[in-house]
Design a protein around this motif. Sequence first.
Motif, PDB file in Angstrom:
ATOM      1  N   ARG A  98      37.389 -25.521   6.717  1.00 25.35           N
ATOM      2  CA  ARG A  98      38.316 -24.501   7.195  1.00 25.35           C
ATOM      3  C   ARG A  98      39.068 -23.843   6.025  1.00 25.35           C
ATOM      4  O   ARG A  98      39.261 -22.623   5.997  1.00 25.35           O
ATOM      5  CB  ARG A  98      39.316 -25.115   8.173  1.00 25.35           C
ATOM      6  N   THR A 158      37.870 -17.343  11.391  1.00 22.96           N
ATOM      7  CA  THR A 158      37.564 -18.692  10.902  1.00 22.96           C
ATOM      8  C   THR A 158      37.043 -19.558  12.025  1.00 22.96           C
ATOM      9  O   THR A 158      36.000 -20.226  11.901  1.00 22.96           O
ATOM     10  CB  THR A 158      38.812 -19.330  10.270  1.00 22.96           C
ATOM     11  N   VAL A 177      33.183 -14.030   6.361  1.00 23.34           N
ATOM     12  CA  VAL A 177      34.499 -13.997   6.994  1.00 23.34           C
ATOM     13  C   VAL A 177      35.098 -12.590   7.024  1.00 23.34           C
ATOM     14  O   VAL A 177      35.839 -12.235   7.955  1.00 23.34           O
ATOM     15  CB  VAL A 177      35.463 -15.003   6.310  1.00 23.34           C
ATOM     16  N   ARG A 231      39.209 -19.827   5.065  1.00 21.63           N
ATOM     17  CA  ARG A 231      40.499 -19.142   5.029  1.00 21.63           C
ATOM     18  C   ARG A 231      40.807 -18.606   3.631  1.00 21.63           C
ATOM     19  O   ARG A 231      41.309 -17.481   3.482  1.00 21.63           O
ATOM     20  CB  ARG A 231      41.614 -20.082   5.500  1.00 21.63           C
TER      21      ARG A 231
END
Length: 248
Positions: free
Chosen positions: A92, A113, A148, A96
């Motif tokens: 994670r 995410t 992302v 991020r």
Amino acid sequence: MISIRDLQKRFGHVDAVRRVTFQAGDGTVTGLLGPNGAGKTTSLRMLSGLLRPDAGTITVDGFDVVADPIAAQQAMGLLPDSRGLYPRMTAREHIRYFGELRGLSGPVLAERTDRLLQRLGLHPLADRQVAGFSQGERTKVALARALVHEPRNVILDEPTNGLDIMSTRAVRELVRGLRQDGCCVVFSSHIMQEVSALCDRIVVIAQGTVVAEGTPDALREQTGCADLEDAFVTLAGLHDDDQDEVGG
């Protein structure tokens, strides 16, 4: 769209890339094939901005990779051959962090995410450090951080390397989804079944130059080979004892 024209790169006395020219269109998966030492990896590194070409041009959605590298790189998502993860960061945190580098924050970053963790089957591993991850798990984290910021141009170098069957299926569906969304995808793989199933067009590089390009069916027809791997071997000028060199 990615456009490469007359690309050249020399290392000492070796011409690694010699006037490579091809285009990768939007809504299309373009496969890049070449034996070891053919210049494929060098071409991808110049496309990503990691190497400066000696001559030629590379544009990504009209941005010149050499003259305006930041704008070109912002328009790309890159899964490199070396995944380059930070071992003490969680899955994670990787996603991020790279999202923040791309200017994302708040609910938008959190939603993207979570969506990528779910889509790639990483939710059970989301808050574990990647130091203990398998090669396939590390690849999926690297793929998630490359996507992302929802780039319109995606460069995937061996994206299914080390993945199990179900993870490979998930990546294939992801690639198909990118194509359906109108993205430009450059897909490098040595697995001919994947190339045949996913790629709309194939560019074959051998001895530093493009020796053939077209649809999988067109390359089979051009060589008279029913099997895409046989067609590749013929186009690249390889022999049966050279086939273990495919993919470099």
